[in-house]
Design an enzyme around this catalytic site. Sequence first.
Site, short mmCIF file in Angstrom:
data_model
loop_
_atom_site.label_atom_id
_atom_site.label_comp_id
_atom_site.label_asym_id
_atom_site.label_seq_id
_atom_site.Cartn_x
_atom_site.Cartn_y
_atom_site.Cartn_z
CD GLU A 295 7.76 -3.51 -10.03
OE1 GLU A 295 8.08 -2.48 -9.02
OE2 GLU A 295 7.47 -3.03 -11.03
CG ASP B 257 2.80 -3.47 -8.92
OD1 ASP B 257 3.99 -3.08 -9.55
OD2 ASP B 257 2.11 -2.89 -8.16
#
Length: 252
Positions: free
Chosen positions: A80, A108
């Site tokens: 992310e 992420d």
Amino acid sequence: MEDFVRQCFNPMIVELAEKAMKEYGEDLKIETNKFAAICTHLEVCFMYSDFHFINEQGESIIVELDDPNALLKHRFEIIEGRDRTMAWTVVNSICNTTGAEKPKFLPDLYDYKENRFIEIGVTRREVHIYYLEKANKIKSEKTHIHIFSFTGEEMATKADYTLDEESRARIKTRLFTIRQEMASRGLWDSFVSPREAKKQLKKDLKSQEQCAGSLTKVSRRTSPALRILEPMWMDSNRTATLRASFLKCPKK
């Protein structure tokens, strides 16, 4: 809200959020709630990774002070915050190196200890509802899901919370602090409810109309809905805290 975000979050996180919104063609001047949500999500991802390492024996350890003599590997790979091209490059590299199944959507984080991708969620709603939405979207048992809320609740795949209790408590405390800071500025209701956000937008537009006939010059650098606000940088360095001055209708 934009002023709050720039004061509340690390400048690096703010810059990454700005780039992410720009990449998707979103205007942070208008979608200020989304700007705040992206910054919050980024910070949780970084906090999730902070201080967690794998030692030479392959054991997961927590190290809060840098030791130049320690041969440590970061436990989590942060995906992310990268632009999409670079993020997929990192994901492909991880898959080629570890043999992990390539996810359909960008995750992420990657956990080198558990050998799995992680999807982090931060919700203003019920954690179980948001968890189900994430699970239905991802449709993969290989990606681990971990959801946090601003009320201190959390939910994770198979109740496996990955991190130790202290690390998770640090994240929950930060989210609670963000909520309290928003509430003290009268921003929380509009952040948690799209309906309240629309009310605030109408209120801003109405204030703008009231000022339309006055001699006050309104900046065109901001979006139409937010022209009653005139952000003023106190210096040219983006790492400094943003100060804001508010334009008001002159008294008659």
